[in-house]
Write a protein that holds these residues in place. Structure first.
Motif, short mmCIF file in Angstrom:
data_model
loop_
_atom_site.label_atom_id
_atom_site.label_comp_id
_atom_site.label_asym_id
_atom_site.label_seq_id
_atom_site.Cartn_x
_atom_site.Cartn_y
_atom_site.Cartn_z
N SER A 1 -20.89 36.56 -9.69
CA SER A 1 -20.07 35.74 -8.81
C SER A 1 -18.63 36.25 -8.96
CB SER A 1 -20.15 34.28 -9.25
OG SER A 1 -19.65 34.15 -10.59
N TYR B 1 -23.79 29.57 -3.27
CA TYR B 1 -22.82 30.59 -3.67
C TYR B 1 -23.36 31.43 -4.82
CZ TYR B 1 -18.61 32.19 -6.20
OH TYR B 1 -17.67 32.93 -6.90
N TRP B 2 -23.79 30.77 -5.92
CA TRP B 2 -24.28 31.51 -7.09
C TRP B 2 -25.57 32.26 -6.77
CZ3 TRP B 2 -22.76 26.63 -9.99
CH2 TRP B 2 -21.53 26.80 -10.63
N VAL C 1 -15.02 27.63 -4.99
CA VAL C 1 -15.93 26.94 -4.06
C VAL C 1 -15.35 25.57 -3.68
CG1 VAL C 1 -18.24 25.93 -3.81
CG2 VAL C 1 -17.97 28.20 -4.81
N ASP D 1 -15.27 29.89 -10.50
CA ASP D 1 -16.19 29.70 -9.38
C ASP D 1 -16.12 28.30 -8.81
OD1 ASP D 1 -17.13 32.32 -9.51
OD2 ASP D 1 -18.83 31.80 -10.79
#
Length: 159
Positions: free
Chosen positions: A76, A65-66, A27, A23
């Motif tokens: 995710s 995002y999370w 990102v 992740d």
């Protein structure tokens, strides 16, 4: 024994770390690309662009995002790859508010979040912000992921 009892397999720290790393890389690549585009724009306009790793825009990007993905589907991209998911303590889906609490620690306070988790909640496999949000990270069944529990699929080679 209660037939509605569920068994949840808590995800290993290794799987959780690899999901987190995937992740962060994903990102980070997106934010770097946006930063490059903003950098070109800032050179043209004369304004300054400020980003620092794991704080500021990067931390905010990871938090959003999370919160968005885990609040929507419990996973995710990193969690999908590792076949793990974040749920409430009963194994049910979480909402965006719960996902925001759970995500805050790993986006902004990761060393404290993990250290307190390892020292205080080691037996439970929790980070501090898992405890604060009443969430757990569990293993998902790769075969059954995304399939409704009341539907059986029969594939062409099984007829």
């Amino acid at each position: 024994m209660d037939d509605s009892r569920r068994t949840l397999h808590i995800a290993s720290w290794d799987d959780r770390f690899l999901a987190w790393l995937l992740d962060v890389l994903l990102v980070g690549v997106v934010l770097s690309a946006l930063g490059e585009a903003a950098g070109v724009f800032s050179l043209l306009t004369g304004s300054l662009s400020v980003t620092t790793p794991f704080t500021g825009l990067n931390g905010l990007g990871l938090f959003v995002y999370w919160t968005a993905l885990e609040g929507r589907q419990g996973q995710s991209v990193g969690k999908m790859v590792m076949n793990i998911a974040v749920t409430d303590e009963r194994g049910n889906a979480i909402d965006y508010g719960t996902a925001a609490i759970e995500s805050f620690g790993k986006a902004f306070l990761l060393p404290i979040d993990i250290l307190v988790g390892w020292l205080v909640y080691e037996e439970e496999g929790l980070r501090l912000f898992n405890k604060l949000s009443s969430t757990v990270v569990i293993e998902t069944d790769e075969e059954e992921a995304g399939k409704p529990s009341d539907v059986e699929y029969v594939y062409p080679d099984e007829r």
